[in-house]
Design a protein around this motif. Structure first.
Motif, PDB file in Angstrom:
ATOM      1  N   ALA A 128      35.893  46.493  35.150  1.00 57.72           N
ATOM      2  CA  ALA A 128      35.239  47.699  34.638  1.00 57.72           C
ATOM      3  C   ALA A 128      33.771  47.702  35.036  1.00 57.72           C
ATOM      4  O   ALA A 128      33.231  48.724  35.472  1.00 57.72           O
ATOM      5  N   ASN A 145      33.051  48.704  38.616  1.00 60.60           N
ATOM      6  CA  ASN A 145      33.299  50.134  38.852  1.00 60.60           C
ATOM      7  C   ASN A 145      32.226  51.008  38.205  1.00 60.60           C
ATOM      8  O   ASN A 145      31.932  52.100  38.700  1.00 60.60           O
ATOM      9  N   MET A 146      31.628  50.533  37.121  1.00 56.10           N
ATOM     10  CA  MET A 146      30.471  51.231  36.551  1.00 56.10           C
ATOM     11  C   MET A 146      29.300  51.161  37.528  1.00 56.10           C
ATOM     12  O   MET A 146      28.531  52.109  37.684  1.00 56.10           O
ATOM     13  N   LYS A 154      35.816  41.084  40.607  1.00 56.80           N
ATOM     14  CA  LYS A 154      34.996  42.201  41.095  1.00 56.80           C
ATOM     15  C   LYS A 154      35.261  42.529  42.565  1.00 56.80           C
ATOM     16  O   LYS A 154      34.729  43.504  43.090  1.00 56.80           O
ATOM     17  N   TYR A 182      29.967  41.183  32.086  1.00 54.10           N
ATOM     18  CA  TYR A 182      30.873  40.569  31.127  1.00 54.10           C
ATOM     19  C   TYR A 182      30.502  39.088  31.087  1.00 54.10           C
ATOM     20  O   TYR A 182      30.322  38.479  32.138  1.00 54.10           O
ATOM     21  N   ALA A 202      30.752  45.416  29.474  1.00 56.45           N
ATOM     22  CA  ALA A 202      31.998  46.107  29.793  1.00 56.45           C
ATOM     23  C   ALA A 202      33.179  45.361  29.199  1.00 56.45           C
ATOM     24  O   ALA A 202      33.051  44.234  28.731  1.00 56.45           O
ATOM     25  N   GLU A 203      34.337  45.988  29.232  1.00 57.39           N
ATOM     26  CA  GLU A 203      35.542  45.341  28.700  1.00 57.39           C
ATOM     27  C   GLU A 203      36.083  44.296  29.659  1.00 57.39           C
ATOM     28  O   GLU A 203      36.905  43.474  29.287  1.00 57.39           O
ATOM     29  N   SER A 204      35.628  44.319  30.902  1.00 56.16           N
ATOM     30  CA  SER A 204      36.073  43.320  31.869  1.00 56.16           C
ATOM     31  C   SER A 204      35.141  43.363  33.071  1.00 56.16           C
ATOM     32  O   SER A 204      34.359  44.299  33.234  1.00 56.16           O
TER      33      SER A 204
END
Lengths: 356, 177
Positions: free
Chosen positions: A59, A62-63, A86, A28, A54-56
């Motif tokens: 996210a 976690n990806m 993170k 991001y 990612a949207e944040s």
């Protein structure tokens, strides 16, 4: 020899990651590291990789967890406030013993802070950043060339020890351009990952990647096992540069941009007849304790030069066990110590210890 | 054995970072040690832009230029801010179209080129930066056609290859003044 090219530190990280076989980038945007994402957005599609904004930050990390569980090399990058976001994911990665490569191009804090260079996430990086007992391998480049070489090393270390390795850079390292070569000769293929969740083909038991463990005896066993691995890393993996230490009476401790500034100060101090050298930690965790302990037998004092209110200084003090005084020379909030400021501290130390 | 530090400063959009990149690539072509450090952050988006470049024979220590050997000032705030920082015996090259005042220091070499006006007159729109850099090259050891062209080829992407000639003309114009 490979061709010398001119690149920003951020771009050198991205290029080296692709060379290391990383085909998944999740991130991001945030200044001053956005060039990493921009480079990945351009290059990943050309090598059959995935770039995903990612949207944040949460996210994205976690990806990273998801891809790493399948045994693939994967990374994310951010700057200070984004790394805080993170941190939950970093703790989960540690709990699941997953390799990951993470970049923090630090900016001034705390809070949203500013966008200028900082080293104030030293505690956050070297103490694990999230909850629970864990460490990350923390690599501190001081040139664009090292942004590349430590990225290659970071992926290898992450896989070898099944943990996160982090590049802890700062805005200067990310934004500056220097000549860099990419020596592709030493790149190792990733090791086998028999633990990866890639399907059993009905030939073995399921692999499970998880950080939840509700039986305290079992969770304790995992923690002890992890710390045995950490002990090996502390023994085998510390890296540092000794600069003009052979005859030094005074030792500078500095990493990243602070080490670059300090080199100018050391040159000038030597011209004035002060024998000063530097130990530059390249791994911040594991911290090169042995190097400082040895220096404590030789020098009269140590000056820790930092872009923070004094964080690495604690590790230096722990390493030298009160054998010599350790003082701080610092700026904070996005400011960088000048060579003159460092020189002034060196002169003060020389005066005090009567070693000119 | 010599190292030259450059500080380039002006408005965002005047090509400060590009001019610095040209100097850096010229160093690369000449197999020198070098660093290039831009200002970044909000000021890039329409305020002042500055760029530190160091080129020399020895490894570069700090990439931050706080006492430049050469200051290229493309607007008045830049000259006001950095004039005092230039090392004694250093050099200031100013765009006289946009800076009306003279350098007040007497211990530096000062050059005034109406670069923005010249760029407009000669069909070199937006290349005042390279006119000033041409002058810098001339005053710092001479303008070399081969290295200038080689550096331009590296700093200008293939997509913008049509801009090569104009950039070269701007450098040459600056070097002739």
């Amino acid at each position: 020899m490979a061709e010398k090219v001119l690149m920003k530190g951020n771009e050198a990280i991205a290029e080296a990651a692709i060379l290391a076989g990383c085909r998944h980038y999740f991130g991001y945007p945030i200044t001053p590291q956005t060039e990493i994402a921009a480079y990945m957005a351009k290059k990943m599609p050309l090598v059959g990789g995935v770039f995903l904004q990612a949207e944040s930050e949460i996210a994205a990390i976690n990806m990273v967890y998801g891809v790493s569980a399948t045994g693939k090399r994967v990374m994310t990058s951010s700057s200070s406030p984004g790394i805080s976001l993170k941190s939950e994911g970093l703790s989960y990665l540690a709990g699941a013993d997953l390799p990951a490569f993470v970049v923090n191009v630090q900016r001034g804090g705390p809070g949203l802070g500013g966008v200028q260079p900082s080293q104030a996430d030293y505690f956050q990086a070297t103490r694990g950043s999230g909850h629970g007992d864990y460490h990350m391998i923390v690599l501190a480049p001081a040139s664009v060339q090292e942004m590349a070489s430590l990225t290659l090393r970071g992926f290898d270390l992450a896989d070898r020890y099944r943990m996160t390795s982090m590049i802890l850079a700062d805005g200067t390292m990310g934004q500056m351009m220097e000549p860099v070569t990419f020596e592709t000769g030493d790149i190792q293929p990733p090791p086998e990952k028999p633990w990866a969740t890639v399907g059993t083909d009905l030939r073995r038991k399921h692999n499970v990647v998880n950080s939840l463990s509700l039986v305290p005896e079992e969770l304790e066993r995992q923690n002890f096992a992890r710390y045995e691995r950490y002990a090996q890393i502390e023994e085998k993996e510390p890296l540092w540069e000794s600069y003009m230490m052979e005859d030094a009476d005074i030792c500078i401790a500095a990493f990243g941009i602070a080490a670059r500034v300090s080199k100018n100060a050391i040159t000038e101090a030597r011209r004035r007849g002060i024998r000063v050298g530097m130990i530059r930690p390249i791994t911040l965790w594991p911290f090169p304790r042995a190097a400082f302990r040895a220096a404590a037998e030789q020098v009269h004092s140590i000056i820790s030069v930092e872009l923070s209110m004094g964080q690495m200084i604690e590790d230096v003090r722990l390493a030298v066990e009160c054998r010599v005084p350790v003082t701080l020379c610092n700026r904070a909030g996005g400011m960088i110590p000048s060579p003159e400021q460092v020189l002034c501290e060196i002169e003060k130390a020389a005066e005090k210890e009567n070693c000119r | 054995m010599s190292t030259t530090s450059y500080l380039l400063s002006g408005f965002g959009g005047q090509g400060i970072l590009f001019a610095g990149k040209f100097l850096a690539y010229k160093g690369l072509v000449e197999d020198k040690q070098l660093s290039w450090l831009p200002s970044y952050g909000p000021e890039m988006r329409g305020g002042t832009a500055s760029c530190s470049v160091i080129v020399g024979d020895e490894p570069v220590g700090s990439p931050i230029v706080s006492a430049p050997d050469v200051l290229v000032a493309m607007n008045l705030p830049s000259l006001d801010r950095y004039e005092a920082a230039v090392v004694p015996g250093g050099m200031i090259v100013a765009d006289a179209t946009l800076i009306e005042r003279k350098v007040t220091r007497t211990d530096v070499r000062a050059f005034y080129l109406p670069a923005t006006r010249l760029a407009g007159e000669k069909g070199l729109d937006g290349l005042a930066n390279m006119i000033l850099i041409g002058k810098v090259l001339k005053e710092c050891g001479g303008f070399c056609r081969e290295t200038a062209e080689a550096a331009l080829h590296k700093v200008i992407s293939a997509r913008h290859a049509d801009k090569l000639q104009a950039n070269f003309e701007a450098l040459r114009l600056g070097a002739s003044l």
